[in-house]
Design a protein around this motif. Sequence first.
Motif, PDB file in Angstrom:
ATOM      1  N   VAL A  74      34.110  31.095  21.909  1.00  0.00           N
ATOM      2  CA  VAL A  74      32.772  30.598  21.607  1.00  0.00           C
ATOM      3  C   VAL A  74      32.961  29.448  20.626  1.00  0.00           C
ATOM      4  CG1 VAL A  74      30.548  31.157  20.568  1.00  0.00           C
ATOM      5  CG2 VAL A  74      31.753  32.877  21.923  1.00  0.00           C
ATOM      6  N   ALA A  92      23.536  31.453  21.053  1.00  0.00           N
ATOM      7  CA  ALA A  92      23.270  30.534  22.160  1.00  0.00           C
ATOM      8  C   ALA A  92      24.557  30.231  22.921  1.00  0.00           C
ATOM      9  CB  ALA A  92      22.633  29.255  21.638  1.00  0.00           C
ATOM     10  N   ALA A  93      25.675  30.062  22.204  1.00  0.00           N
ATOM     11  CA  ALA A  93      26.961  29.810  22.860  1.00  0.00           C
ATOM     12  C   ALA A  93      27.416  31.021  23.662  1.00  0.00           C
ATOM     13  CB  ALA A  93      28.013  29.428  21.820  1.00  0.00           C
ATOM     14  N   LEU A  94      26.957  32.203  23.281  1.00  0.00           N
ATOM     15  CA  LEU A  94      27.247  33.422  24.034  1.00  0.00           C
ATOM     16  C   LEU A  94      26.325  33.573  25.243  1.00  0.00           C
ATOM     17  CD1 LEU A  94      27.815  35.932  21.085  1.00  0.00           C
ATOM     18  CD2 LEU A  94      29.514  35.220  22.778  1.00  0.00           C
ATOM     19  N   GLY A  95      25.389  32.640  25.384  1.00  0.00           N
ATOM     20  CA  GLY A  95      24.475  32.680  26.524  1.00  0.00           C
ATOM     21  C   GLY A  95      23.277  33.569  26.316  1.00  0.00           C
ATOM     22  N   GLN A  96      22.970  33.874  25.054  1.00  0.00           N
ATOM     23  CA  GLN A  96      21.831  34.742  24.761  1.00  0.00           C
ATOM     24  C   GLN A  96      20.760  33.971  24.018  1.00  0.00           C
ATOM     25  OE1 GLN A  96      22.884  38.289  22.670  1.00  0.00           O
ATOM     26  NE2 GLN A  96      24.077  39.099  24.362  1.00  0.00           N
ATOM     27  N   ASP A  97      19.515  34.358  24.258  1.00  0.00           N
ATOM     28  CA  ASP A  97      18.411  33.780  23.500  1.00  0.00           C
ATOM     29  C   ASP A  97      18.343  34.478  22.149  1.00  0.00           C
ATOM     30  OD1 ASP A  97      17.601  32.041  25.510  1.00  0.00           O
ATOM     31  OD2 ASP A  97      16.382  33.594  26.473  1.00  0.00           O
ATOM     32  N   HIS A 113      26.942  42.251  21.629  1.00  0.00           N
ATOM     33  CA  HIS A 113      27.541  41.475  22.713  1.00  0.00           C
ATOM     34  C   HIS A 113      29.053  41.666  22.709  1.00  0.00           C
ATOM     35  CE1 HIS A 113      29.107  38.016  24.893  1.00  0.00           C
ATOM     36  NE2 HIS A 113      27.972  38.032  25.556  1.00  0.00           N
ATOM     37  N   ASN A 117      31.347  43.655  25.706  1.00  0.00           N
ATOM     38  CA  ASN A 117      32.241  42.790  26.465  1.00  0.00           C
ATOM     39  C   ASN A 117      33.664  43.341  26.430  1.00  0.00           C
ATOM     40  OD1 ASN A 117      33.482  40.583  27.669  1.00  0.00           O
ATOM     41  ND2 ASN A 117      32.236  39.116  26.558  1.00  0.00           N
ATOM     42  N   THR A 121      35.778  38.500  21.525  1.00  0.00           N
ATOM     43  CA  THR A 121      34.999  37.299  21.251  1.00  0.00           C
ATOM     44  C   THR A 121      35.701  36.510  20.161  1.00  0.00           C
ATOM     45  OG1 THR A 121      32.956  38.451  21.835  1.00  0.00           O
ATOM     46  CG2 THR A 121      32.741  36.427  20.548  1.00  0.00           C
TER      47      THR A 121
END
Length: 171
Positions: A74, A92-97, A113, A117, A121
């Motif tokens: 990330v 946001a870089a993890l694709g979450q809002d 997250h 996973n 990370t």
Amino acid sequence: MFTDHFHMTDQPFSEPAPTDHLLRDERISQALARLDFFANFGTVAVLTGPTGVSKSSTLRLFIHSLNASKFLPVYVHVTQVRAQSLLKLILAALGQDPPAWGKDRLFLNILNHAKRNDQTTLIVVDEAHLIPLDGLTDLRLLVSSALDEIPKIKILLAVQDALNQHLAIPD
């Protein structure tokens, strides 16, 4: 135009340069070896040096060398923001809002997250010398928050030498 004239296969001055075009001298090779050791055995690492010594290029080479089944890199480089905004950028870089409010929810979302996973990370923060002190504390809390288990989060900070002055402040 000049690519045709000089029979080049691609643009020689593209930004960012393709990783296979980056110079890999002895200092870059040593940095990559140390970063590989960090990825496999460390939790927090700092890549430090003055402006213009290829810290960002070294980070790109390192990220591209990671085993994708083992690590989820990330990358964050907009660091001159409030601590809470830094956590939002990571999410946001993890694709979450990011949640609408609450720093506690930001922490929980990042930690959950990482827990869900299979990959570790690996948060890579470029220009980290610009992070306010409370932002550095928040990053530290991400890797030291687990009581019974080792968090599946690692943090790599790329900084100019100015961070040493930051860290020397007693508070």
